[in-house]
Enzyme design. Sequence first.
Site, PDB file in Angstrom:
ATOM      1  N   GLU A 129       2.221   2.677  -1.793  1.00 15.95           N
ATOM      2  CA  GLU A 129       3.488   2.156  -2.305  1.00 15.95           C
ATOM      3  C   GLU A 129       3.938   0.930  -1.508  1.00 15.95           C
ATOM      4  OE1 GLU A 129       4.802   3.160  -5.052  1.00 15.95           O
ATOM      5  OE2 GLU A 129       3.365   4.802  -5.279  1.00 15.95           O
ATOM      6  N   ASP A 138      -4.200   0.239  -3.393  1.00 18.29           N
ATOM      7  CA  ASP A 138      -5.160   1.174  -2.804  1.00 18.29           C
ATOM      8  C   ASP A 138      -5.939   0.498  -1.678  1.00 18.29           C
ATOM      9  OD1 ASP A 138      -4.459   3.252  -4.446  1.00 18.29           O
ATOM     10  OD2 ASP A 138      -6.210   3.125  -5.758  1.00 18.29           O
TER      11      ASP A 138
END
Length: 420
Positions: free
Chosen positions: A287, A368
Amino acid sequence: MQGWKCKRYMENYNIYLYIIALILVGDFAWSQYLSYRNRRRMSSVIPPALEGIYEPVDYAKQQDYQKANSRFGLYSGFFSFITMFLFLVLGGFGWLDSILREYITNEIWLGLAYLGVLMLVSEIISLPFDYYATFVIEERFGFNKSTKKTFWLDQLKGLLLSVVIGGALLAVIIWLYSGLEQWAWAVAWIFMSGFSLFFSLFYSNLIVPLFNKQTPLEDGELRSAIESFGKKAGFGINNIYVMNASKRSSKANAYFTGMGAKKRIVLYDTLINDLEVDEIVAVLAHEIGHYKKKHTQKGMIVSVFSMGVMLFLLSFFLTNTPVAVALGAEKASFHLGLIAFSMLFTPFSMLLGLLGNIMSRKNEYQADYFASQYGLAQPLIDGLKKLSVKSLSNLNPDPLFVKVYYSHPTLLQRISALSK
């Protein structure tokens, strides 16, 4: 009423009506085709790369859950399509306009009443489906934690928010378009852009508390691990909150909201219960990666630009009498123009959605990768597997279905990228 219908069949059919009807049919057929492809991909065999994450009995449950949702989507989608199609071809939009004009003369109040009635009818129609999805499907597979009292309060709160916030915004937009003429779209664009920015900054402070309780994450191992990672990544973390998502569902998630001093990390309490500390840190690193890569700001810019284009195009429909006639009315108005535009714009919305999902999936890969740069690739993989199993996610969706609808890469795609 019967004579009015006959008159409509004989006089009011025009090219706009045929185009709108064709778009409705095409949109429904396309969505059902994609759903069919996705159902056909369902298999009792777990993909080799994901073997071991499901016990056979749990995977059978996952297949049942996906099939139940697919059937439910087919029935609810068909009902919505038939309702909308019949309302269109039988002149329901024009009929409602003529009824309300007998009692309301002010264009702003007329537009609010017209769209309010349509929204209310839509909510009433969708309510049984929402109830069934929550208390039958989600309940059957162990996801639902909501009580009937909570469900009905959520519906009431959502309706009130739509009336208050949506009604106020709509009143301003109608007033602008009725008073400023050719430059109304530009002023409306500035106004809506400002509201969107305000909403993104204060949504978690103003709206979320109406539905869920948010409490600061207590001191302890998890908070220390999160703050330690924040320092390592050069990301100041002051606002970490836990949301009581388990009040409604057992599904887990986390999200990042706000910008600058208003940025806030929100963890579902279900996430804390389901994942280990290093896995939660990896999810949050993902995030934070969105923030560091400026995905939120880029998304806001794209959204604002798209909004400006749509508001500009909308201005060409508001005084278009043939469009109003296609809906069964006799004169053009803001609300009829808005309804016609929303349906005629559907193919472009699909294209924008497709492009938006492509950009979103790219952003997910980047986030990611950001987490993996801090040695969190394996904890993130482990966390994603657990979340996928917990939510009974589809492990083998149809590739075309993914391209059209998925804002995130599939679990297998993310694991493959992280493993590299």
